[in-house]
Design an enzyme around this catalytic site. Sequence first.
Site, PDB file in Angstrom:
ATOM      1  N   HIS A 152       0.814  -1.216   0.000  1.00  0.00           N
ATOM      2  CA  HIS A 152       0.000   0.000   0.000  1.00  0.00           C
ATOM      3  C   HIS A 152       0.851   1.271   0.000  1.00  0.00           C
ATOM      4  O   HIS A 152       0.354   2.346  -0.325  1.00  0.00           O
ATOM      5  CB  HIS A 152      -0.983  -0.007   1.178  1.00  0.00           C
ATOM      6  N   ASP A 182      -0.002  -7.704   1.448  1.00  0.00           N
ATOM      7  CA  ASP A 182       0.372  -6.291   1.533  1.00  0.00           C
ATOM      8  C   ASP A 182       1.889  -6.112   1.581  1.00  0.00           C
ATOM      9  O   ASP A 182       2.411  -5.316   2.359  1.00  0.00           O
ATOM     10  CB  ASP A 182      -0.284  -5.617   2.739  1.00  0.00           C
ATOM     11  N   SER A 256       4.836   2.703   7.862  1.00  0.00           N
ATOM     12  CA  SER A 256       4.489   1.527   7.064  1.00  0.00           C
ATOM     13  C   SER A 256       5.655   1.108   6.184  1.00  0.00           C
ATOM     14  O   SER A 256       6.236   1.929   5.472  1.00  0.00           O
ATOM     15  CB  SER A 256       3.269   1.816   6.185  1.00  0.00           C
TER      16      SER A 256
END
Length: 414
Positions: A152, A182, A256
Amino acid sequence: MRRLLKRLIWPILAGIILAVGLLMFFPQLGSRSIFKAPSDGNQNVVPPSILAPTREAPGEEISRPAPKIRTAPPVSRQGGPVSYAEGVERAAPAVVNIYSSRIVESEQHPLMSDPFFRQFFGDDMPQRQRMLSSLGSGVIVSDSGYVLTNQHVISGADQIQVALRDGRETLATVIGTDVESDLAVLHIELDDIPVIALSDSEKTEVGDVVLAIGNPFGVGQTVTMGIVSATGRNHLGLNAYEDFIQTDAAINPGNSGGALVNPEGAMVGINTAIFSRSGGSQGIGFAIPANLARDILDQLVTQGRVIRGWLGVEARQMTQELATSFGLKALGGVAITRVVPNGPADKAGLKSGDVLLKINDRFLVDARAVMADIAEIPPGTQLPLRILRNGERQEIVLTVGERPKPRAENRTQD
């Protein structure tokens, strides 16, 4: 003199007897508490917001050698260090900042919706473009230049820029992405790059100290500390395949794709998502285990995609009501709610309404666990199944297929 001693001895003896009696009946008087338990805070949680997946790798056949990964020795639990500076110094140079950007068509000027103005432009009405950018983190895991990050983080990017801690910057190419875990693999062309070592995440235990390294809010590389709060977290609705490490190390937007490392600087996992009411860290963060990340990395590099086994069914967790309707005495098995046309299950004769009881002589309980187990079976494998149909048990042999490439989902940034 003797009279004086007699007068002193009796009070002393009486005092000793009284003290012994008090200690026997009230032992707490002889000790004191030196630790105070912290009070519980507000535990309200809301679903995390995560930046969304998009672009996939090209579909052509891939033939690359598997990346060489450094494996770290098991961490010692005999005593904690006073400082984690040495571990940070080993890991931090390999954690990079990732800046992705894409060009989007912006909305037209309101006047362009007026038919009077449209007649001057027809179908060639002027369009305005603007640049959208996002930030995240990544980890260099091979001296060949491979970088692991979240899918993402680079979703839909037209350009991806990687910045190292030593000040060097370069553009990255996408080797491959996997929406269902992911994870994404990038490649950079630089000499003398720092590389992180990967730990065996199967040996990670609750209570282990961990450090989260990333680029929160774009302020620059930041290190936060916490412990492993739980392992094997799933059923969170974040990814199709979930096996998260939960930590209370502060993870914020921009973290992230960064590294969760042990005190010796070896990577335990890839920071991925948080539970938060405000969008900031509230002590519940999730990381993809290093072992899973290593497997995805190898497949994306060598094959260009992740190959998973597939039955071609949609299954539902068995409830007491469903079990009663099917005539089951226990909550075993999963209910098949849909069979994909021309999929492996369809070709084997499975139908909607069947109950899948056993796969390869293993009883089934959890629908999501079944999907994860099937994913690890190589396509083409002959798989014996036991099903319940109309109250009768049947044995079926199914040929496992390859799970189709999923469509990317649109999600918001974490």
